[in-house]
Design a protein around this motif. Sequence first.
Motif, PDB file in Angstrom:
ATOM      1  N   ASP A   1      48.816  33.873  -4.151  1.00  0.00           N
ATOM      2  CA  ASP A   1      48.646  34.566  -5.427  1.00  0.00           C
ATOM      3  C   ASP A   1      47.773  33.710  -6.328  1.00  0.00           C
ATOM      4  OD1 ASP A   1      51.886  36.085  -5.552  1.00  0.00           O
ATOM      5  OD2 ASP A   1      49.969  37.132  -5.745  1.00  0.00           O
ATOM      6  N   VAL A   2      47.348  34.312  -7.427  1.00  0.00           N
ATOM      7  CA  VAL A   2      46.768  33.558  -8.518  1.00  0.00           C
ATOM      8  C   VAL A   2      47.911  33.155  -9.441  1.00  0.00           C
ATOM      9  CG1 VAL A   2      45.173  33.565 -10.469  1.00  0.00           C
ATOM     10  CG2 VAL A   2      44.578  34.774  -8.360  1.00  0.00           C
ATOM     11  N   TYR A   3      47.988  31.883  -9.741  1.00  0.00           N
ATOM     12  CA  TYR A   3      49.064  31.349 -10.554  1.00  0.00           C
ATOM     13  C   TYR A   3      48.563  31.024 -11.951  1.00  0.00           C
ATOM     14  CZ  TYR A   3      52.116  30.975  -6.515  1.00  0.00           C
ATOM     15  OH  TYR A   3      52.907  31.263  -5.422  1.00  0.00           O
ATOM     16  N   TYR A   4      49.374  31.354 -12.929  1.00  0.00           N
ATOM     17  CA  TYR A   4      49.041  31.146 -14.324  1.00  0.00           C
ATOM     18  C   TYR A   4      50.170  30.402 -15.015  1.00  0.00           C
ATOM     19  CZ  TYR A   4      46.008  35.193 -13.373  1.00  0.00           C
ATOM     20  OH  TYR A   4      45.088  36.079 -12.848  1.00  0.00           O
ATOM     21  N   CYS A   5      49.827  29.695 -16.056  1.00  0.00           N
ATOM     22  CA  CYS A   5      50.847  29.149 -16.926  1.00  0.00           C
ATOM     23  C   CYS A   5      50.652  29.701 -18.325  1.00  0.00           C
ATOM     24  CB  CYS A   5      50.835  27.620 -16.941  1.00  0.00           C
ATOM     25  SG  CYS A   5      49.299  26.841 -17.491  1.00  0.00           S
ATOM     26  N   ASN A   6      51.732  29.788 -19.055  1.00  0.00           N
ATOM     27  CA  ASN A   6      51.685  30.298 -20.411  1.00  0.00           C
ATOM     28  C   ASN A   6      52.975  29.897 -21.103  1.00  0.00           C
ATOM     29  OD1 ASN A   6      50.801  31.695 -22.717  1.00  0.00           O
ATOM     30  ND2 ASN A   6      50.149  33.481 -21.532  1.00  0.00           N
ATOM     31  N   THR A   7      52.986  30.052 -22.410  1.00  0.00           N
ATOM     32  CA  THR A   7      54.244  29.893 -23.112  1.00  0.00           C
ATOM     33  C   THR A   7      55.190  30.998 -22.675  1.00  0.00           C
ATOM     34  OG1 THR A   7      53.406  31.186 -24.979  1.00  0.00           O
ATOM     35  CG2 THR A   7      53.195  28.787 -25.111  1.00  0.00           C
ATOM     36  N   TYR A   8      56.470  30.785 -22.901  1.00  0.00           N
ATOM     37  CA  TYR A   8      57.460  31.793 -22.600  1.00  0.00           C
ATOM     38  C   TYR A   8      58.295  32.025 -23.847  1.00  0.00           C
ATOM     39  CZ  TYR A   8      61.211  34.407 -20.427  1.00  0.00           C
ATOM     40  OH  TYR A   8      62.117  35.378 -20.110  1.00  0.00           O
ATOM     41  N   PRO A   9      58.246  33.212 -24.421  1.00  0.00           N
ATOM     42  CA  PRO A   9      57.439  34.373 -24.056  1.00  0.00           C
ATOM     43  C   PRO A   9      55.949  34.076 -24.140  1.00  0.00           C
ATOM     44  CG  PRO A   9      59.171  34.969 -25.615  1.00  0.00           C
ATOM     45  CD  PRO A   9      59.095  33.478 -25.599  1.00  0.00           C
ATOM     46  N   ALA A  10      55.164  34.819 -23.402  1.00  0.00           N
ATOM     47  CA  ALA A  10      53.736  34.592 -23.332  1.00  0.00           C
ATOM     48  C   ALA A  10      53.098  34.718 -24.704  1.00  0.00           C
ATOM     49  CB  ALA A  10      53.094  35.567 -22.359  1.00  0.00           C
ATOM     50  N   GLY A  11      52.326  33.729 -25.076  1.00  0.00           N
ATOM     51  CA  GLY A  11      51.679  33.734 -26.368  1.00  0.00           C
ATOM     52  C   GLY A  11      50.220  33.367 -26.331  1.00  0.00           C
ATOM     53  N   GLY A  12      49.819  32.632 -25.322  1.00  0.00           N
ATOM     54  CA  GLY A  12      48.443  32.232 -25.190  1.00  0.00           C
ATOM     55  C   GLY A  12      47.669  33.150 -24.273  1.00  0.00           C
ATOM     56  N   SER A  13      46.397  32.875 -24.172  1.00  0.00           N
ATOM     57  CA  SER A  13      45.554  33.611 -23.246  1.00  0.00           C
ATOM     58  C   SER A  13      45.945  33.279 -21.808  1.00  0.00           C
ATOM     59  CB  SER A  13      44.083  33.256 -23.482  1.00  0.00           C
ATOM     60  OG  SER A  13      43.252  33.831 -22.502  1.00  0.00           O
ATOM     61  N   TRP A  14      45.898  34.289 -20.956  1.00  0.00           N
ATOM     62  CA  TRP A  14      46.236  34.063 -19.549  1.00  0.00           C
ATOM     63  C   TRP A  14      45.197  33.227 -18.823  1.00  0.00           C
ATOM     64  CZ3 TRP A  14      50.940  34.574 -17.971  1.00  0.00           C
ATOM     65  CH2 TRP A  14      51.793  35.511 -18.574  1.00  0.00           C
ATOM     66  N   GLY A  15      43.981  33.318 -19.261  1.00  0.00           N
ATOM     67  CA  GLY A  15      42.938  32.530 -18.642  1.00  0.00           C
ATOM     68  C   GLY A  15      42.649  32.944 -17.219  1.00  0.00           C
ATOM     69  N   GLN A  16      42.038  32.040 -16.494  1.00  0.00           N
ATOM     70  CA  GLN A  16      41.580  32.325 -15.145  1.00  0.00           C
ATOM     71  C   GLN A  16      42.673  32.150 -14.094  1.00  0.00           C
ATOM     72  OE1 GLN A  16      38.204  29.969 -14.036  1.00  0.00           O
ATOM     73  NE2 GLN A  16      37.871  31.030 -12.102  1.00  0.00           N
ATOM     74  N   GLY A  17      43.604  31.276 -14.349  1.00  0.00           N
ATOM     75  CA  GLY A  17      44.607  30.970 -13.349  1.00  0.00           C
ATOM     76  C   GLY A  17      44.031  30.097 -12.245  1.00  0.00           C
ATOM     77  N   THR A  18      44.868  29.779 -11.281  1.00  0.00           N
ATOM     78  CA  THR A  18      44.434  28.992 -10.143  1.00  0.00           C
ATOM     79  C   THR A  18      44.949  29.651  -8.871  1.00  0.00           C
ATOM     80  OG1 THR A  18      44.346  26.734  -9.225  1.00  0.00           O
ATOM     81  CG2 THR A  18      46.435  27.425 -10.230  1.00  0.00           C
ATOM     82  N   LEU A  19      44.081  29.767  -7.900  1.00  0.00           N
ATOM     83  CA  LEU A  19      44.391  30.514  -6.685  1.00  0.00           C
ATOM     84  C   LEU A  19      45.086  29.633  -5.663  1.00  0.00           C
ATOM     85  CD1 LEU A  19      44.139  33.049  -4.882  1.00  0.00           C
ATOM     86  CD2 LEU A  19      41.878  32.200  -4.198  1.00  0.00           C
ATOM     87  N   VAL A  20      46.202  30.125  -5.184  1.00  0.00           N
ATOM     88  CA  VAL A  20      46.930  29.496  -4.090  1.00  0.00           C
ATOM     89  C   VAL A  20      46.845  30.415  -2.887  1.00  0.00           C
ATOM     90  CG1 VAL A  20      49.197  28.774  -3.238  1.00  0.00           C
ATOM     91  CG2 VAL A  20      48.501  28.222  -5.587  1.00  0.00           C
ATOM     92  N   THR A  21      46.329  29.891  -1.805  1.00  0.00           N
ATOM     93  CA  THR A  21      46.212  30.655  -0.569  1.00  0.00           C
ATOM     94  C   THR A  21      46.967  29.927   0.526  1.00  0.00           C
ATOM     95  OG1 THR A  21      44.022  31.475  -1.223  1.00  0.00           O
ATOM     96  CG2 THR A  21      44.641  31.690   1.093  1.00  0.00           C
ATOM     97  N   VAL A  22      47.924  30.604   1.107  1.00  0.00           N
ATOM     98  CA  VAL A  22      48.735  30.033   2.174  1.00  0.00           C
ATOM     99  C   VAL A  22      48.365  30.734   3.467  1.00  0.00           C
ATOM    100  CG1 VAL A  22      51.043  29.489   2.987  1.00  0.00           C
ATOM    101  CG2 VAL A  22      50.585  29.600   0.529  1.00  0.00           C
ATOM    102  N   SER A  23      47.908  29.976   4.417  1.00  0.00           N
ATOM    103  CA  SER A  23      47.435  30.531   5.679  1.00  0.00           C
ATOM    104  C   SER A  23      48.280  30.021   6.836  1.00  0.00           C
ATOM    105  CB  SER A  23      45.967  30.165   5.906  1.00  0.00           C
ATOM    106  OG  SER A  23      45.812  28.763   6.058  1.00  0.00           O
ATOM    107  N   SER A  24      48.094  30.659   7.979  1.00  0.00           N
ATOM    108  CA  SER A  24      48.792  30.239   9.180  1.00  0.00           C
ATOM    109  C   SER A  24      48.134  29.018   9.785  1.00  0.00           C
ATOM    110  CB  SER A  24      48.827  31.374  10.196  1.00  0.00           C
ATOM    111  OG  SER A  24      47.520  31.742  10.575  1.00  0.00           O
TER     112      SER A  24
END
Length: 115
Positions: free
Chosen positions: A92-115
């Motif tokens: 998935d693309v992973y994002y961080c934000n305040t909780y509850p979300a308050g900031g921009s989601w931005g680009q996130g960072t991609l995690v790819t899990v392969s065999s």
Amino acid sequence: EVQLQASGGGLVQAGGSLRLSCAASGFTFGDYAIGWFRRAPGKEREGVSCISTRDGSTYYAGSVKGRFTISRDNAKNTVTLQMNSLKSEDTDVYYCNTYPAGGSWGQGTLVTVSS
């Protein structure tokens, strides 16, 4: 400007590990809970984990509990997500934000899990 930038994603084989980092700025970091979220293409974001303010209490989604660990360093305005025993469904693309979300989601960072 409230900014939270996720980084550290990449390609990893199933069973491997990655460590994501969230760098925050533009707000009083220690006053906010911070969450990690993920979103597969075409789907809505889901909460993965969150960590409270200075007391450090944590929450994990059932799908990652026991495999992921969230932590924060309020002095450095950073939150990390240590991901172990990664599965293909963690891709998935992973994002961080305040909780509850308050900031921009931005680009996130991609995690790819392969065999």
